[in-house]
Scaffold this motif. Structure first.
Motif, short mmCIF file in Angstrom:
data_model
loop_
_atom_site.label_atom_id
_atom_site.label_comp_id
_atom_site.label_asym_id
_atom_site.label_seq_id
_atom_site.Cartn_x
_atom_site.Cartn_y
_atom_site.Cartn_z
N GLY A 388 0.79 -1.22 0.00
CA GLY A 388 0.00 0.00 0.00
C GLY A 388 0.82 1.28 0.00
N TRP A 389 1.81 1.35 0.89
CA TRP A 389 2.62 2.57 0.98
C TRP A 389 3.42 2.80 -0.30
CZ3 TRP A 389 2.78 7.04 3.02
CH2 TRP A 389 2.25 7.28 4.29
N PHE A 390 3.96 1.73 -0.89
CA PHE A 390 4.76 1.90 -2.12
C PHE A 390 3.87 2.40 -3.26
CE2 PHE A 390 6.81 -1.69 0.22
CZ PHE A 390 7.92 -0.98 0.64
N GLU A 391 2.68 1.84 -3.36
CA GLU A 391 1.76 2.27 -4.41
C GLU A 391 1.33 3.72 -4.18
OE1 GLU A 391 -2.13 3.17 -6.06
OE2 GLU A 391 -1.81 2.68 -3.95
N THR A 392 1.10 4.08 -2.90
CA THR A 392 0.71 5.45 -2.58
C THR A 392 1.80 6.44 -2.99
OG1 THR A 392 -0.68 4.74 -0.73
CG2 THR A 392 0.13 7.01 -0.67
N LEU A 393 3.05 6.02 -2.88
CA LEU A 393 4.17 6.88 -3.25
C LEU A 393 4.45 6.87 -4.75
CD1 LEU A 393 6.54 5.93 -0.30
CD2 LEU A 393 5.41 8.14 -0.65
N GLY A 394 3.62 6.18 -5.51
CA GLY A 394 3.79 6.17 -6.96
C GLY A 394 4.74 5.13 -7.48
N ILE A 395 5.10 4.16 -6.65
CA ILE A 395 5.99 3.08 -7.08
C ILE A 395 5.14 1.92 -7.57
CG2 ILE A 395 7.81 1.47 -6.37
CD1 ILE A 395 8.48 3.45 -4.10
N PRO A 396 5.22 1.56 -8.85
CA PRO A 396 4.44 0.41 -9.32
C PRO A 396 4.87 -0.85 -8.58
CG PRO A 396 6.07 1.06 -10.97
CD PRO A 396 6.07 2.13 -9.92
N SER A 397 3.90 -1.56 -8.01
CA SER A 397 4.22 -2.65 -7.10
C SER A 397 3.35 -3.86 -7.40
CB SER A 397 4.00 -2.21 -5.65
OG SER A 397 4.74 -1.04 -5.35
N VAL A 398 3.96 -5.03 -7.27
CA VAL A 398 3.22 -6.29 -7.43
C VAL A 398 3.63 -7.24 -6.32
CG1 VAL A 398 3.02 -6.05 -9.94
CG2 VAL A 398 4.96 -7.33 -8.97
N VAL A 399 2.75 -8.21 -6.09
CA VAL A 399 3.04 -9.28 -5.15
C VAL A 399 3.12 -10.57 -5.94
CG1 VAL A 399 2.32 -10.46 -3.04
CG2 VAL A 399 1.71 -8.06 -3.40
N ILE A 400 4.19 -11.33 -5.75
CA ILE A 400 4.27 -12.66 -6.34
C ILE A 400 5.22 -13.49 -5.48
CG2 ILE A 400 6.11 -12.07 -8.00
CD1 ILE A 400 4.66 -14.09 -9.93
N GLY A 401 4.77 -14.69 -5.15
CA GLY A 401 5.60 -15.53 -4.30
C GLY A 401 5.23 -16.99 -4.42
N ALA A 402 6.13 -17.82 -3.94
CA ALA A 402 5.93 -19.26 -4.00
C ALA A 402 5.12 -19.74 -2.81
CB ALA A 402 7.29 -19.97 -4.03
N GLY A 403 4.45 -20.85 -2.99
CA GLY A 403 3.71 -21.46 -1.90
C GLY A 403 2.25 -21.05 -1.89
N ASN A 404 1.45 -21.89 -1.28
CA ASN A 404 0.02 -21.65 -1.17
C ASN A 404 -0.25 -20.69 -0.01
OD1 ASN A 404 -2.77 -21.80 -0.74
ND2 ASN A 404 -2.87 -23.94 -1.37
N PRO A 405 -0.86 -19.54 -0.27
CA PRO A 405 -1.07 -18.57 0.82
C PRO A 405 -1.97 -19.13 1.92
CG PRO A 405 -2.21 -17.87 -1.18
CD PRO A 405 -1.32 -19.01 -1.56
N ARG A 406 -2.79 -20.11 1.63
CA ARG A 406 -3.66 -20.68 2.66
C ARG A 406 -2.87 -21.43 3.73
NH1 ARG A 406 -8.28 -23.78 -0.62
NH2 ARG A 406 -6.43 -24.42 -1.77
N LEU A 407 -1.61 -21.77 3.43
CA LEU A 407 -0.77 -22.45 4.42
C LEU A 407 -0.17 -21.50 5.44
CD1 LEU A 407 1.11 -24.95 2.09
CD2 LEU A 407 -0.78 -25.46 3.62
N ALA A 408 -0.24 -20.20 5.16
CA ALA A 408 0.29 -19.21 6.11
C ALA A 408 -0.46 -19.33 7.43
CB ALA A 408 0.15 -17.81 5.53
N HIS A 409 0.27 -19.33 8.52
CA HIS A 409 -0.26 -19.38 9.88
C HIS A 409 -0.83 -20.75 10.25
CE1 HIS A 409 -0.99 -14.70 9.88
NE2 HIS A 409 0.16 -15.05 9.31
#
Length: 438
Positions: A388-409
Motif C-alpha cells: 500500500g505505501w509503495f503504491e501510494t508513493l507512486g511506485i508500481p508494485s506487485v506481489v508474487i511468491g511461492a507457496g500456497n497462501p492458505r498455508l500461512a499461519h
C-alpha cells in the motif's frame, strides 16, 4: 513462449547448480524463530534481528551496502492516522534493514521487499516448527511461505545474477522489515527513511500468480451490553430490572451481518479477486457463569475493503463509517440497545494498494513469467500485504511468491523446493530485464 536470452540462461543454470545452497539458506532463516512479540509472552525474545544479520551478511558478500536501524514510534508520530502507525509499538532489538546493491548506472531500479517476522508456531505440528525439516522435496517450518521462502528467493536471485558474472545497470534494494504481522509499521518506517525505486516486488505467497493489488483489512470489536441474572429463574421485563441476554442480542447482530454480507457479495467485488469482501466474526467472547445470562458479548470481526474504497488518508475510513451506520441501524431495532447502545472499537486498519495491469512494469513481469515457463495468471491478494505505501508513493508494485497462501499461519506450514527455485529464477529474470545488465 519465447526463448530465454543467454544471460538469463546462464543465471538460471547457476540457480540449478546451487539448488541445495538455496534450500539451505531458507532452512537457516526458518531455524531462527523470529516471532513477532505482539503474539507471544513478553518474556520470550523476538529474534528478528538475527534474521536480519543472516540476510545482511549474505548481501554484504555480494558488495551491497547494508544499513540497519530500529524504528521509533515517536519519530513517526507525524503519520498518526495514516497506514501502519501505532503509537504503542516498540522496536528494541527489532531492526529494519536495507541492502543496496549499486548498479553501473542508467538502469531502472528495483526494490525487493518482505517481512522477517512470523506468527507463533501454535499447536498441531507433526514436525518441529522451527527445524526447517526437508522431506521429499518439501521444506517445513513456521514462515516457509509467510514469508521467508520469498525472502530467500529474492536474496538468492540477486546472488545468482552477481555470481553468474553480471552487473546490473539499475540499483537493487533488498528491504527486509519487521512488524508486518502486527499492522505494518516496519514498512511505514522503511518508506519514511526515504527508500524508493522505479518498481517493487513483494514476495508474499501467491501460488506464483501475479497480484497487482491487495485488499485492506479492518479488525473491530463490537461489545454488546446485557444485564446478568440467574439463568434458571424468571426475570420479567428489563425495564423492571429483569435480565437481558447479551448472547441473544449477539445472535441478532450476526443474523444482520449475514444480510450485510449478501449485499457486499454484489457490491464489493473486483475482477482480479476470486472472492468478494465480507465481514466475518472471528471471536465470540461472552459470559461469566453457567448459571447467569451473559452480561455482555464481544464480537471480534475481520472485514475487508478494496483499493477503490480507500479514504483520503489511504485507509478504510469510508468502510468503517458504513459498518458503524449499519450497527447503529441494527441497534435501533432493539428497545434495550436503543437505551444501552453497543460499543464498537477499531483494532486494526491495514491498508491496500493497486497498480493497473496495463502498467509497463506489470506487463514486464508477466512477460518474464511466460519466459520462465509460468502461466500469465493475474489474481489479486485477498489478504493484506505491505504494497500500500509503495503504491501510494507512486511506485508500481506487485506481489508474487511461492507457496500456497492458505498455508500461512497453519501448522505444518511448508513450501516445495520446486516452487522456491521457480521463484528465484523468475526474480532473477525480472532483474535482468527491468534493471538491465551492463
Amino acid at each position: 513462449m519465447s526463448e530465454l536470452d543467454s544471460s538469463s540462461q546462464k543465471v538460471n543454470q547457476w540457480i540449478d547448480d546451487h539448488h541445495d545452497e538455496i534450500v539451505g539458506f531458507l532452512q537457516e532463516l526458518i531455524r531462527i524463530p523470529s516471532v513477532t512479540p505482539w503474539f507471544q509472552p513478553a518474556a520470550e525474545e523476538s529474534r528478528e534481528a538475527d534474521v536480519q544479520t543472516v540476510i545482511g551478511k549474505r548481501m554484504q558478500a555480494l558488495g551491497a551496502e547494508v544499513k540497519r536501524w530500529e524504528p521509533n514510534a515517536q519519530e513517526l508520530a507525524e503519520y498518526e492516522g495514516r497506514p501502519g502507525y501505532y503509537a504503542d509499538h516498540l522496536f528494541e532489538g527489532r531492526p529494519n534493514q536495507a541492502a543496496v546493491l549499486k548498479g553501473s548506472g542508467e538502469g531502472r531500479s528495483m526494490l525487493l521487499t518482505g517481512h522477517v517476522d512470523v506468527v507463533p508456531a501454535g499447536s498441531g505440528w507433526t514436525v518441529e516448527p522451527f527445524s526447517g525439516d526437508r522431506k521429499d522435496g518439501v521444506i517445513y517450518g513456521r514462515g516457509t511461505v509467510d514469508m521467508k521462502g520469498g525472502i530467500a528467493a529474492m536474496v538468492m536471485a540477486v546472488e545468482a545474477v552477481v555470481k553468474a558474472g553480471y552487473r546490473l545497470k539499475g540499483d537493487v534494494t533488498v528491504g527486509t522489515v519487521v512488524d508486518e504481522e502486527a499492522g505494518g509499521m516496519g514498512t511505514l518506517d522503511f518508506v519514511d527513511k526515504g527508500y524508493r525505486a522505479d518498481a517493487c516486488i513483494l514476495t508474499e505467497p501467491t501460488n506464483m500468480k501475479l497480484a497487482p493489488l491487495c485488499r485492506g483489512i479492518l479488525w473491530g470489536k463490537l461489545t454488546i451490553p446485557g444485564r446478568s441474572g440467574h439463568i434458571e429463574l424468571p426475570q420479567g421485563d428489563w425495564r423492571e430490572g429483569g435480565a437481558v441476554d447479551a448472547v441473544a442480542l449477539a445472535r441478532v447482530f450476526m443474523d444482520h451481518f449475514d444480510r450485510l454480507n449478501a449485499d457486499w457479495r454484489v457490491r464489493k467485488v473486483h475482477p482480479y479477486l476470486p472472492i468478494p469482501c465480507q465481514l466475518y466474526i472471528a471471536q465470540v467472547n461472552a459470559g461469566e457463569y453457567p448459571t447467569a445470562f451473559a452480561n455482555k458479548v464481544e464480537l471480534v470481526f475481520d472485514a475487508q475493503y478494496l483499493p477503490r474504497e480507500k479514504d483520503e488518508m489511504g485507509l478504510g475510513g469510508k468502510v468503517k463509517a458504513e459498518i458503524e451506520e449499519f450497527i447503529n441501524q441494527v441497534a435501533m431495532t432493539e428497545p434495550w440497545l436503543r437505551e444501552h447502545p453497543p460499543v464498537l472499537e477499531w483494532l486494526i486498519d491495514a491498508d491496500c494498494g493497486e497498480t493497473p495491469v496495463e502498467h509497463p512494469f506489470v506487463q514486464s513481469v508477466l512477460n518474464d513469467m511466460e519466459l520462465s515457463g509460468l502461466p500469465r495468471t493475474i489474481e489479486g491478494a485477498c489478504a493484506h500485504t505491505d504494497i500500500g505505501w509503495f503504491e501510494t508513493l507512486g511506485i508500481p508494485s506487485v506481489v508474487i511468491g511461492a507457496g500456497n497462501p492458505r498455508l500461512a499461519h497453519q501448522n505444518d506450514e511448508h513450501i516445495s523446493e520446486e516452487d522456491l527455485i521457480k521463484l528465484t529464477k523468475l526474480i532473477s529474470n525480472v532483474l535482468i530485464h527491468w534493471c538491465e545488465i551492463q
